[in-house]
Design a protein around this motif. Sequence first.
Motif, PDB file in Angstrom:
ATOM      1  N   TRP A 111       0.829  -1.201   0.000  1.00 34.74           N
ATOM      2  CA  TRP A 111       0.000   0.000   0.000  1.00 34.74           C
ATOM      3  C   TRP A 111       0.859   1.245   0.000  1.00 34.74           C
ATOM      4  O   TRP A 111       1.977   1.246   0.523  1.00 34.74           O
ATOM      5  CB  TRP A 111      -0.899   0.007   1.237  1.00 34.74           C
ATOM      6  N   ASP A 112       0.332   2.335  -0.562  1.00 35.25           N
ATOM      7  CA  ASP A 112       1.046   3.615  -0.578  1.00 35.25           C
ATOM      8  C   ASP A 112       1.198   4.188   0.825  1.00 35.25           C
ATOM      9  O   ASP A 112       2.231   4.744   1.157  1.00 35.25           O
ATOM     10  CB  ASP A 112       0.324   4.626  -1.464  1.00 35.25           C
ATOM     11  N   GLN A 113       0.158   4.054   1.639  1.00 32.88           N
ATOM     12  CA  GLN A 113       0.161   4.573   3.004  1.00 32.88           C
ATOM     13  C   GLN A 113      -0.238   3.454   3.960  1.00 32.88           C
ATOM     14  O   GLN A 113      -1.215   2.752   3.711  1.00 32.88           O
ATOM     15  CB  GLN A 113      -0.852   5.718   3.152  1.00 32.88           C
ATOM     16  N   ARG A 121       0.772  -2.505   6.248  1.00 31.02           N
ATOM     17  CA  ARG A 121       1.362  -1.908   5.050  1.00 31.02           C
ATOM     18  C   ARG A 121       1.033  -2.631   3.744  1.00 31.02           C
ATOM     19  O   ARG A 121       1.406  -2.169   2.678  1.00 31.02           O
ATOM     20  CB  ARG A 121       2.877  -1.860   5.203  1.00 31.02           C
ATOM     21  N   ALA A 128      -4.673  -0.468  -3.710  1.00 22.86           N
ATOM     22  CA  ALA A 128      -5.296   0.736  -3.144  1.00 22.86           C
ATOM     23  C   ALA A 128      -6.740   0.460  -2.724  1.00 22.86           C
ATOM     24  O   ALA A 128      -7.199   0.953  -1.696  1.00 22.86           O
ATOM     25  CB  ALA A 128      -5.245   1.890  -4.141  1.00 22.86           C
TER      26      ALA A 128
END
Length: 80
Positions: free
Chosen positions: A6-8, A24, A63
């Motif tokens: 994941w990006d965040q 994560r 996402a």
Amino acid sequence: MRRDFWDQPVEVIVGDGDHLKSIRNSRDALAYLMTCWPPEKAASFAAAKKICTDAIHGQADAAAAALAFKVAAEEAGVLR
């Protein structure tokens, strides 16, 4: 290469609230869903479980899995 990162990260509560865990990727999210989730499970739990599983197998977007997990965590009261 794994595509389920994941990006965040999503910060969640572990146990009675004394510890936090940073999720994560979809694999970590699925493990948390299966081992640390509160006993009461809403429809968002099943949706997050499915999309995280699909993301691990490359059949869903990471996402989308992160968002589904975050929504389920907020609904369950474990989102930091």
